[in-house]
Design a protein around this motif. Structure first.
Motif, PDB file in Angstrom:
ATOM      1  N   ALA A 192      -5.353   0.193 -10.484  1.00  0.00           N
ATOM      2  CA  ALA A 192      -6.062   1.268  -9.900  1.00  0.00           C
ATOM      3  C   ALA A 192      -5.687   1.510  -8.698  1.00  0.00           C
ATOM      4  N   ALA A 193      -5.621   2.811  -8.185  1.00  0.00           N
ATOM      5  CA  ALA A 193      -5.009   3.059  -6.681  1.00  0.00           C
ATOM      6  C   ALA A 193      -5.976   3.998  -6.158  1.00  0.00           C
ATOM      7  N   ASP A 194      -6.106   3.994  -4.849  1.00  0.00           N
ATOM      8  CA  ASP A 194      -6.755   5.068  -3.978  1.00  0.00           C
ATOM      9  C   ASP A 194      -5.945   5.794  -3.432  1.00  0.00           C
ATOM     10  N   PRO A 195      -5.642   7.304  -3.778  1.00  0.00           N
ATOM     11  CA  PRO A 195      -4.742   8.048  -3.355  1.00  0.00           C
ATOM     12  C   PRO A 195      -4.826   8.362  -1.855  1.00  0.00           C
ATOM     13  N   HIS A 196      -5.905   8.177  -1.238  1.00  0.00           N
ATOM     14  CA  HIS A 196      -6.237   8.443   0.417  1.00  0.00           C
ATOM     15  C   HIS A 196      -5.779   7.068   0.913  1.00  0.00           C
ATOM     16  N   PRO A 233      -3.330  22.640   3.926  1.00  0.00           N
ATOM     17  CA  PRO A 233      -3.957  21.443   4.835  1.00  0.00           C
ATOM     18  C   PRO A 233      -3.629  20.081   4.045  1.00  0.00           C
ATOM     19  N   ALA A 234      -3.268  19.060   4.772  1.00  0.00           N
ATOM     20  CA  ALA A 234      -3.376  17.849   3.866  1.00  0.00           C
ATOM     21  C   ALA A 234      -4.492  17.361   3.759  1.00  0.00           C
ATOM     22  N   PRO A 235      -4.736  16.374   2.808  1.00  0.00           N
ATOM     23  CA  PRO A 235      -5.964  15.953   2.720  1.00  0.00           C
ATOM     24  C   PRO A 235      -6.515  14.988   3.874  1.00  0.00           C
ATOM     25  N   ALA A 236      -7.900  15.124   3.982  1.00  0.00           N
ATOM     26  CA  ALA A 236      -8.322  14.428   5.143  1.00  0.00           C
ATOM     27  C   ALA A 236      -8.243  12.951   4.880  1.00  0.00           C
ATOM     28  N   GLU A 237      -8.047  12.064   5.965  1.00  0.00           N
ATOM     29  CA  GLU A 237      -8.181  10.545   5.759  1.00  0.00           C
ATOM     30  C   GLU A 237      -9.489  10.230   5.758  1.00  0.00           C
ATOM     31  N   PRO A 238      -9.930   9.070   4.898  1.00  0.00           N
ATOM     32  CA  PRO A 238     -11.309   8.658   4.802  1.00  0.00           C
ATOM     33  C   PRO A 238     -11.839   8.199   6.072  1.00  0.00           C
ATOM     34  N   THR A 239     -13.017   8.382   6.595  1.00  0.00           N
ATOM     35  CA  THR A 239     -13.487   8.181   7.749  1.00  0.00           C
ATOM     36  C   THR A 239     -14.821   7.481   7.487  1.00  0.00           C
ATOM     37  N   GLY A 240     -15.111   6.201   7.303  1.00  0.00           N
ATOM     38  CA  GLY A 240     -16.228   5.550   7.207  1.00  0.00           C
ATOM     39  C   GLY A 240     -16.653   5.464   5.733  1.00  0.00           C
ATOM     40  N   ARG A 241     -16.080   5.896   4.710  1.00  0.00           N
ATOM     41  CA  ARG A 241     -16.615   5.994   3.445  1.00  0.00           C
ATOM     42  C   ARG A 241     -16.311   4.622   2.860  1.00  0.00           C
ATOM     43  N   ALA A 244       0.823  -1.376  -0.040  1.00  0.00           N
ATOM     44  CA  ALA A 244       0.019  -0.008  -0.062  1.00  0.00           C
ATOM     45  C   ALA A 244       0.927   1.215  -0.046  1.00  0.00           C
ATOM     46  N   VAL A 245       0.336   2.397  -0.546  1.00  0.00           N
ATOM     47  CA  VAL A 245       1.263   3.698  -0.485  1.00  0.00           C
ATOM     48  C   VAL A 245       1.075   4.285   0.867  1.00  0.00           C
ATOM     49  N   ALA A 246       2.301   4.300   1.338  1.00  0.00           N
ATOM     50  CA  ALA A 246       2.582   4.884   2.604  1.00  0.00           C
ATOM     51  C   ALA A 246       2.093   6.614   2.479  1.00  0.00           C
ATOM     52  N   ALA A 247       1.782   7.108   3.559  1.00  0.00           N
ATOM     53  CA  ALA A 247       1.686   8.460   3.643  1.00  0.00           C
ATOM     54  C   ALA A 247       2.957   9.160   3.693  1.00  0.00           C
ATOM     55  N   ALA A 248       3.325   9.668   2.552  1.00  0.00           N
ATOM     56  CA  ALA A 248       4.626   9.848   2.342  1.00  0.00           C
ATOM     57  C   ALA A 248       5.129  10.947   3.240  1.00  0.00           C
ATOM     58  N   ALA A 249       6.392  10.868   3.788  1.00  0.00           N
ATOM     59  CA  ALA A 249       6.812  11.763   5.072  1.00  0.00           C
ATOM     60  C   ALA A 249       6.785  13.066   4.674  1.00  0.00           C
ATOM     61  N   GLY A 250       6.477  13.880   5.420  1.00  0.00           N
ATOM     62  CA  GLY A 250       6.516  15.387   5.128  1.00  0.00           C
ATOM     63  C   GLY A 250       5.337  16.048   4.453  1.00  0.00           C
TER      64      GLY A 250
END
Length: 647
Positions: free
Chosen positions: A561-565, A66-74, A45-51
């Protein structure tokens, strides 16, 4: 006639040979200084790249927004079962999906046009009325609103290059004027109207808009390098577009065809001829890629007609709805080997990103002057007025866009630059002078519709020495992303990180991809409206399926296909032998996904080499005709339940 090297590509990929002799610091050294292993793909899986997302590196940096919000329940954006790798001569799709092959090379662009001949005996005149060879970038322009716009539209697609062993019945042992004419007609752009019915699927429709734009079609130039510029004065009027790789579309509904390896087609037999420094910087030499057109047509003899090459390397604007509109080469976007030209809007301005697809070359951005609507209201093209920039990446995760503007920095008369037209004709040299960052073959660029982050595929590279890119050499490639300051795509500063490091962990422990996700040489990138990032691969046939190249477990080229979140990746499709997967777009309702399969059956050490006597040596896709030959084609992919692709 003498027989020179013909373009059998398995020996090497010409894009992997750099012509950049500048001392500019390459990206692999920048990346090595910036990242540790935790910055790239981990555990499939793609790591949340440092920084970039978390600021966790401890490196001081100015975060632009601001960083994109992490998905919550979607619900997950990837709703299909991944397919395994494959080395079979066919298409693999997830359960619940089906594909229809449409508009293969040689299809008449209108019903009743010259029929395809499976022995390749169609004439040049026939080919000019047929779909070209080696499909690449592509867009669907709907005709109508609502449901109608998803069942009828103009499909516009590029044709990057040709395989002369398959294009002619007798191959390329002898080059003639008729063969050159047919080759020119097989290049360019196809514009076809297609319609879907419940009983027949997608079919070519009779349309007054259907046409071919080939390497013989009249064209014009606009912007700082006008049609009468001395550098464009060659034999005959300006004609055609060639080596059209990826593409772009504008907010006002036009298509942008991008000219990449134009140097491939020029050569000479004149004794003592040597390229100028400018020609050498663009890879022009005695042979090109071995097409040998100069033997039959002096238009492509670089010693006889040197300015003809200056007419290529541009972004070409085409109106798909007006068959009488003359294609326009928009010179303000620079003369490079354009892989594509992806546009977005910021503060009403047009912003266009483009990569120069050769090892060691650069990333560019064009920002329009004023709003594009205002420009068009004044009768001006938004692509003629603005500033072209080139990217410089810094160790600390920051970056700058350097203006390629005459009179700025070293780009002065005293520095050897006559005017803005000179800067654009010699864009690569101007970028060298500014100290831009050499990259590992920058290819497709995609803008995330959710937050305007920009992604670019770096297919592979030599590494050019140094620590890594973040490895050297870089046979598998990776994907970078950046965020413009304040989320404004017109900004001149950005922060960047590595989104994904491709490869096979069996050969490179820095790559930690699972069986369902491993791949190499990312090329095509496209975000669908729901935010899925589609990744298409172009493993060179010199490496495809070969253990000595580290590609035996990756199989044929593929699409993922990748989910960027979440960083989740799934393999969606695998292609036939010898092919590249390229060109991707959906209908507005996202129920049909169009994907191009380019050069199936091309020569590869893993499977062999097609010949006039056996054109099916590597592949016989898609016709599987015992007397036919492989053909590039478009796939129209649908879910059997009629749902949204990928969901």
């Amino acid at each position: 006639m003498s027989v020179q090297r013909r373009p059998v590509f398995p020996e090497f990929d010409p894009d992997e040979v750099s012509s950049n002799l500048s001392a500019n610091r390459p990206f692999h050294e920048v990346a090595a200084a910036r990242f540790s292993r935790r910055s790239v793909l981990a555990s499939g899986a793609v790591a949340a790249a440092a920084g970039f997302l978390t600021g966790s590196t401890g490196t001081a940096q100015a975060t632009p927004g601001p960083a994109p919000a992490e998905p919550t329940g979607r619900r997950p954006t990837l709703g299909f079962t991944p397919v395994p790798t494959s080395d079979a001569d066919g298409i693999t799709l997830p359960a619940g999906y089906e594909a229809q092959v449409i508009i293969p090379w040689g299809t008449p662009i209108r019903p009743g046009g010259p029929a395809w001949r499976k022995d390749a005996s169609n004439s040049a005149a026939d080919q000019a009325e047929q779909v070209g060879m080696n499909h690449d970038g592509m867009h669907f322009f709907p005709l109508g609103k609502g449901a109608e716009g998803s069942r009828r539209g103009m499909l516009v697609l590029n044709h990057e290059y040709i395989d002369q062993q398959l294009l002619f019945p007798d191959g390329d042992a002898e080059m003639t004027r008729e063969k050159v004419a047919k080759a020119l007609a097989a290049h360019g752009v196809s514009i076809v109207e297609i319609v879907r019915t419940d009983d027949r699927g997608w079919q070519v429709a009779d349309s007054p808009r259907a046409r071919r734009v080939t390497t013989d079609t009249p064209v014009t130039f606009s912007g700082p390098v006008g049609p009468r510029h001395p550098a464009l004065r060659a034999d005959g009027p300006p004609r055609g577009t060639i080596n059209n790789c990826s593409h772009g579309v504008t907010p006002w509904g036009t298509y942008l065809a991008c000219e990449e390896n134009f140097n491939a087609y020029f050569g000479t037999e004149r004794a003592g001829w040597e390229p100028t420094p400018e020609q050498a910087r663009y890879g022009i030499d005695h042979e090109g890629f071995g097409y040998r057109w100069h033997e039959a047509d002096p238009r492509f003899d670089i010693a006889v007609n040197p300015h003809e090459a200056n007419r290529f390397g541009w972004v070409v604007e085409i109106d798909p709805m007006d068959p009488d509109a003359v294609p326009v080469k928009r010179t303000a976007l620079g003369r490079i080997k354009h892989e594509g030209c992806v546009t977005t809007e910021a503060r009403g301005r047009i912003v266009a990103y483009t990569g120069d697809d050769q090892d060691g070359d650069y990333l560019y951005k064009f920002v329009g002057e004023g709003t594009w609507r205002d420009q068009r209201a004044r009768g001006r093209s938004p692509l003629d007025h603005g500033t072209l920039y080139v990217a410089r990446f810094e160790d600390d995760g920051k970056g700058r866009w350097l203006p390629l503007t005459h009179g700025t920095g070293p780009l002065t008369r005293a520095g050897g630059w006559a005017d803005q037209a000179d800067v654009l004709l010699r864009t690569r040299e101007a970028a060298d002078a500014l100290g831009a960052t050499p990259m590992d073959r920058p290819e497709w660029i995609a803008v995330n519709p959710a937050n305007q982050d920009v992604y670019c595929s770096l297919t592979n590279g030599s590494g050019r020495g140094g620590a890594a890119n973040p490895r050297t050499p870089n046979p598998y490639g990776h994907i970078i992303r950046w965020r413009e300051s304040r989320g404004d795509n017109t900004a001149t500063t950005f922060t960047w990180d590595i989104f994904l490091l491709a490869g096979d962990p069996a050969y490179d422990e820095r790559t930690d991809l699972s069986e369902d996700t491993r791949f190499g040489s990312p090329d095509g990138l496209w975000f669908d409206p729901d935010g899925r990032l589609w990744i298409l691969t172009d493993v060179s046939n010199s490496s495809q399926n070969l253990p000595e190249k580290g590609y035996d477990r990756i199989g044929n080229n593929q699409m993922l296909a990748a989910d960027p979140h979440t960083g989740e990746i799934r393999r969606f499709l695998t292609g036939p032998r010898g092919c590249e997967i390229t060109g991707v777009i959906t209908t507005p309702d996202q129920r049909t996904l169009f994907v191009n399969v380019q050069h199936p059956g091309e020569a590869t050490p893993a499977w062999g080499e097609p010949t006039p006597g056996n054109p099916r040596a590597v592949s016989n896709w898609p016709d599987f005709d015992p007397e036919g030959r492989p053909r590039s084609a478009t796939l129209a992919i649908r879910r059997t339940d009629g749902g949204v692709i990928g969901a």
